[in-house]
Design an enzyme around this catalytic site. Structure first.
Site, mmCIF file in Angstrom:
data_model
loop_
_atom_site.group_PDB
_atom_site.id
_atom_site.type_symbol
_atom_site.label_atom_id
_atom_site.label_comp_id
_atom_site.label_asym_id
_atom_site.label_seq_id
_atom_site.Cartn_x
_atom_site.Cartn_y
_atom_site.Cartn_z
ATOM 1 N N CYS A 389 0.647 -1.102 -0.002
ATOM 2 C CA CYS A 389 -0.068 0.011 0.048
ATOM 3 C C CYS A 389 0.823 1.204 0.052
ATOM 4 C CB CYS A 389 -0.914 -0.073 1.097
ATOM 5 S SG CYS A 389 -2.531 0.933 0.754
ATOM 6 N N HIS A 511 -3.593 -5.013 0.546
ATOM 7 C CA HIS A 511 -2.803 -5.637 1.683
ATOM 8 C C HIS A 511 -2.983 -7.029 1.683
ATOM 9 C CE1 HIS A 511 -2.455 -1.803 4.118
ATOM 10 N NE2 HIS A 511 -3.501 -1.371 3.441
ATOM 11 N N GLU A 513 -1.469 -9.181 3.544
ATOM 12 C CA GLU A 513 -1.336 -9.575 4.617
ATOM 13 C C GLU A 513 -2.510 -10.163 5.467
ATOM 14 O OE1 GLU A 513 -0.959 -6.496 4.027
ATOM 15 O OE2 GLU A 513 -1.323 -5.092 5.646
HETATM 16 N N1 GLN Z 1 -2.097 6.645 2.964
HETATM 17 C C1 GLN Z 1 -2.210 5.908 1.745
HETATM 18 C C2 GLN Z 1 -3.573 5.963 0.933
HETATM 19 O O1 GLN Z 1 -4.360 6.217 1.658
HETATM 20 C C3 GLN Z 1 -1.808 4.386 1.966
HETATM 21 C C4 GLN Z 1 -2.575 3.589 2.801
HETATM 22 C C5 GLN Z 1 -2.328 2.422 3.407
HETATM 23 O O2 GLN Z 1 -1.099 2.243 3.144
HETATM 24 N N2 GLN Z 1 -3.074 1.657 3.813
HETATM 25 O O3 GLN Z 1 -3.751 5.608 -0.016
#
Ligand code: GLN
Length: 536
Positions: A389, A511, A513
């Site tokens: 992300c 994500h 994970e």
């Molecule tokens: N802050 C970034 C976004 O909103 C990444 C978010 C994250 O890593 N979960 O896209």
């Protein structure tokens, strides 16, 4: 097997917090599911946040995202991993959510002039959620974990609701369990004090809940005489008292419970027979025995800004661990604060004893430039690296600046006025939960994901690589998009980036994970550990 009313096990914590209640709950769930039962878990959180969205990860830990896009307590991650099954937003309810819905309904005139009160309105919502999840999941067992510690002001409505539930649902269908520490005054004398435990039991009883099973958290195994003392002073059957000592890993806790026959006690309580032929628990024991034979260790640097509280990365830690097991290595995480990576020599120094790097998700500006410089170093030195992300977004910014020579490249999250918004706000909503990602054939991602052209992974982001001119520019470079998803009609957001020449340098917008499981680790983690292990 599904001819009986679902049985409910409620789990409360006594004396103090951080007893590993979630792990005990998950472990009981694991054993029952290995016995062939369908198990669901429900977590009540007494805090007033509607959900953990705005809670600082450094304080509260990871926000776990379910497939249906709920932002939930990190315990749900453990439940999913132990049960090896997807849970939904039904599995987590906070006081904040209850009050929020009740107050909205009240403003809309939904209570027809009645006075709205904790009893019955709040307690009814709590009891209804239990019935709803049982109906929706059609489970044999529902385990309910009540967050917080018995005696907290905040948990009172939950205890009251559950005490009503005991009566209405039938005492024979509910088993109340208390987890409490057994306190030892000194590690040398080994003298245990049972009084705090006794008080916790009394406290729960005064709220109308009679605990019929007790899990004692200790550092070690303790003598039987301690059980006898608690049994005698607290009117709990000695056979209903079990130990939850510290174990080599949290995945050994189910075995510890199984050895003490916790499951037989539970089945007996509900008048169920233990059927040996149905018991698959030895599969899990075999799996763990194999894990304990692993000799090698691989060190991965986890570069982030919430590293003071490891719980901020709870699912990432577990995903790395599972990928390690698959590759026959224990993963040791070196926690590297992005604040330390101020120049090249500190970057080199911090990473010198690491075989791979992971840059997980995050929000906000702090530490970003240091992480971008770190990514330049690992990319140029072909160090196995994976971004999640925010981690992937930083990989993109780094590459745009240093290879594509757009020195101003940035995310509008960090610089609203940047001339080169390679990462930009998609729209104001937080994109959450399972989304379909389209995988380009013949990419590394395609191979990693076993040649599937469509995959589903969970999301939590607002920003992304979305502008077609930027996407095209990357597509013609060595750092290429290999998965995309449609998010608004024709609009695309890049889901996966991979380096064509480096052995292992990639990142995802999603994500991975969250759906990584002990016996089925996420493909990205697997790849990272595979390459990291080879690198000495
Ligand atoms: N802050 C970034 C976004 O909103 C990444 C978010 C994250 O890593 N979960 O896209």
């Amino acid at each position: 097997m599904k001819n009986k009313k679902a049985k409910v096990i409620t789990v409360f914590g006594g004396v103090y917090s951080s007893l590993g209640k979630g792990i005990s709950v998950s472990s009981i769930g694991k054993i029952l599911s290995c016995l062939g039962y369908k198990v669901s878990i429900l977590k009540f959180d007494p805090y007033l946040n509607v959900d953990p969205e705005t809670m600082a990860p450094g304080q509260h830990g990871e926000v776990f995202v379910t497939a249906d896009g709920a932002q939930t307590d990190l315990d749900l991650g453990n439940y999913e991993r132990y049960l090896n099954r997807e849970l939904s937003q039904m599995s987590n309810l906070t006081s904040g959510r209850i009050y929020y819905n009740i107050i909205k309904k009240e403003r809309d005139g939904g209570y027809e002039g009645k006075t709205v009160q904790v009893v019955p309105h709040v307690t009814n919502v709590i009891k209804q959620r239990i019935l709803d999840i049982i109906a929706k999941d059609n489970c044999d067992f529902l385990i309910i974990e009540v967050g917080g510690t018995t005696g907290d002001i905040e948990s009172v409505p939950f205890i009251e609701a559950l005490s009503q539930f005991n009566v209405e649902y039938g005492y024979e269908n509910v088993l109340n369990c208390l987890i409490a520490p057994l306190i030892s005054l000194s590690s040398t004398s080994g003298e245990y004090k049972t009084k705090p435990t006794q008080h916790a039991i009394k406290m729960l009883r005064s709220g109308g809940i009679n605990p019929c099973m007790l899990l004692l958290r200790t550092s070690f195994n303790v003598e039987k005489s301690i059980y006898e003392k608690i049994a005698a002073t607290s009117h709990i059957n000695e056979k209903a008292i079990f130990l939850a000592p510290d174990m080599p890993t949290i995945y050994d806790v189910p075995t510890k419970f199984y050895e003490q026959k916790v499951h037989e006690f539970i089945l007996d309580y509900f008048n169920y027979n233990y059927i040996k032929g149905q018991d698959q628990f030895n599969e899990w024991q075999k799996f763990m025995d194999n894990v304990h034979k692993i000799k090698s260790t691989t060190t991965i640097a986890l570069v982030g800004k919430y590293i003071d509280l490891h719980d901020s990365y709870a699912s990432v830690i577990e995903a790395l661990r599972f990928a390690g097991w698959k590759n026959r290595t224990h993963v040791k995480i070196k926690w590297v604060s992005s604040d330390l990576l101020t120049d090249l020599s500190s970057i080199k120094k911090q990473l010198s004893d690491c075989q791979g790097v992971i840059v997980p998700g995050g929000f906000g500006l702090r530490g970003m430039e240091n992480m971008i410089n770190t990514l330049k170093y690992v990319r140029e030195n072909n160090i196995p690296t994976m971004g999640i992300c925010l981690g992937m977004q930083l990989m993109i910014i780094e590459y745009a600046r240093n290879v594509l020579k757009h020195h101003e490249a940035n995310s509008t999250e960090f610089d609203k006025k940047t001339n080169y918004p390679v990462i930009d706000l998609m729209d104001s909503t937080l994109h959450l939960g399972n989304k379909k990602c389209n995988v380009k054939k013949d990419s590394k991602a395609y191979l990693m994901y076993k040649k599937q052209t469509e995959i589903y992974e969970r999301h939590r982001h607002r920003f992304g690589l979305i502008h077609p001119e930027h996407i095209n520019e990357f597509a013609n470079s060595d750092f290429v998009p290999s998965m995309t998803r449609a998010y608004k009609g024709e609009d695309l957001v890049v889901e996966f980036m991979e380096h064509k020449k480096n052995d292992c340098y990639f990142g995802s917008q999603f994500h991975p994970e969250f759906i990584s499981r002990s016996e089925n680790p996420g493909p990205m983690f697997d790849q990272l550990i595979f390459y990291a292990k080879k690198r000495k």
